[in-house]
Enzyme design. Structure first.
Site, mmCIF file in Angstrom:
data_model
loop_
_atom_site.group_PDB
_atom_site.id
_atom_site.type_symbol
_atom_site.label_atom_id
_atom_site.label_comp_id
_atom_site.label_asym_id
_atom_site.label_seq_id
_atom_site.Cartn_x
_atom_site.Cartn_y
_atom_site.Cartn_z
ATOM 1 C CG ASP A 11 -47.907 -86.481 13.576
ATOM 2 O OD1 ASP A 11 -46.755 -86.758 13.492
ATOM 3 O OD2 ASP A 11 -49.119 -87.141 13.836
ATOM 4 C CG ASP A 106 -43.134 -88.231 14.947
ATOM 5 O OD1 ASP A 106 -43.120 -88.112 15.855
ATOM 6 O OD2 ASP A 106 -43.628 -89.206 14.180
ATOM 7 C CD GLU A 107 -46.818 -86.480 18.144
ATOM 8 O OE1 GLU A 107 -48.101 -85.941 18.071
ATOM 9 O OE2 GLU A 107 -46.620 -87.656 18.547
#
Length: 410
Positions: A11, A106-107
């Site tokens: 993350d 983003d993850e």
């Protein structure tokens, strides 16, 4: 230490804000807020940790964030740039495994099980990924490593920013890791559920794990009770999903003015259902589940879900399900509604759905009509054909495209 499975959750910290700071170094150490500008009805996408110290967080109304952090430095989202950096990070992940399940820009989950012989134990791989992401992108990623997705995601969030947490695979150590954590760390335990559990002295995950299953079932219902009990013992059998098929397809709209009229809400849901149904047909998928999304004027977010008797890719059943939930499963208490959305879930490809021995001729005709409309819209534009109800004073959004209209596949 034997790992039956090794799952990492990666993350990126304050991703949008981090990219802004990377591109504009003068922003380093300052309260950066990425999202709709305060003068609009936008929301915060991401805030730097300096801004978070003032109480600013994602999904907060921009107007509220501006009051909490008047010295905040605002940036409108630059999605093309964020996608570019996300791809750079993805390239690092691909150097260690091809079993990658992206959750957003983003993850992502990474299944490292097949990489252990090549790169070593999972804790070593997690550190290698952290170091390489920073070396190649100048971005910081928090990593959690565990035997399943639930534990890995929980671990990655525990020591942000720049976190790295490994949950040992031994069952007794998993229980020891989970036991002191608050109930709110369990997926599915929202604020209301947590408050309800506190009334009975259930504050930690350990309290849930030691609870009588029959007691929990009486208080929460069978499905939620079984779910929380399994997670409280660290059990989660979900696989890392790497296929191209999305897990859900959704559409949601944020309104220039809050809606109070139920008829207007149902009209907006018709537009959402029509958009989702068209995208299901475009991907040759049907859905067995429908989720209604509502954000209230105070930014409280509510969701309700149900399963359909028959899989569908048509506007009518999606709209009917959403309206049913709006009418019977939500108490709006007179509050205005800021956002409405519909998500199609439990997606099925051709051949996966159990077909009825007696096909619904009405549904067959409706699908043919819908496919004809799809062809007309493809040729003449989305507004070529629409429902008459949507011409009856439907509210037009005035925010920026990023703020007002969201089409997502997950």
């Amino acid at each position: 230490m034997t790992w039956p499975r090794a799952i990492a959750h990666c993350d990126l910290d304050q991703f949008y804000a981090a990219v802004e700071i990377l591109d504009f170094p003068e922003l380093k150490g300052k309260p950066v807020i990425v999202g709709g500008l305060p003068g609009s009805r936008g929301v915060v996408c991401t805030a730097s940790y300096e801004a978070r110290q003032f109480g600013v967080h994602s999904a907060m109304a921009s107007s509220q964030a501006a009051k909490l952090c008047p010295q905040g430095i605002w940036r409108k989202p630059r999605m093309e740039r964020y996608v570019e950096k996300s791809r750079e990070v993805r390239a690092v992940f691909e150097g260690y495994t091809d079993q990658i399940e992206p959750l957003s820009l983003d993850e992502a989950f990474l299944d490292l099980t097949g990489s252990l012989k090549l790169f070593g134990p999972p804790e070593k791989i997690g550190l290698l990924i952290k170091d390489e992401v920073f070396a190649k992108t100048s971005l910081v990623v928090s990593v959690g490593v565990a035997v399943n997705k639930f534990l890995a995601k929980l671990a990655s969030d525990l020591k942000k920013p720049n976190g790295f947490v490994v949950v040992p695979p031994e069952p007794d150590l998993v229980i020891k890791f989970l036991e002191p954590l608050p109930v709110s760390r369990l997926w599915g335990a929202g604020p209301k559920t947590c408050e309800h559990l506190k009334k009975y002295g259930l504050h930690t995950i350990g309290d849930i794990a030691r609870s009588d299953p029959a007691f929990l079932t009486r208080r929460l219902g069978q499905q939620l009770a079984d779910h929380l009990l399994s997670l409280s013992k660290g059990l989660d059998n979900r696989e890392v999903e790497t296929g191209d098929r999305p897990r859900s397809i959704s559409h949601e709209d944020t309104f220039a003015e809050d809606l109070f009229n139920r008829a207007a809400m149902e009209r907006e849901l018709l537009a959402c259902a029509d958009e989702v149904a068209a995208r299901l047909r475009a991907k040759n998928l049907r859905c067995q589940g429908v989720t209604l999304k509502v954000r209230m004027a105070d930014l409280t977010r509510l969701t309700r879900s149900l399963l359909l008797e028959d899989p569908t890719d048509l506007t009518g059943p999606l709209h009917s399900a959403a309206v049913q939930m709006l009418r019977t499963r939500l108490d709006l208490q007179g509050q205005g509604v800021r956002l409405l959305g519909i998500a199609a879930t439990h997606l099925l490809a051709p051949g996966e759905a159990t077909e009825s021995l007696f096909p619904d001729e009405g549904a067959t005709r409706a699908r043919r009509a819908a496919q004809a409309i799809d062809r007309l819209r493809e040729r003449f534009g989305d507004d070529a054909v629409t429902f008459g109800r949507l011409l009856e004073g439907r509210q037009r959004n005035t925010g920026t495209p990023d703020d007002s209209r969201r089409l997502t596949e997950e």
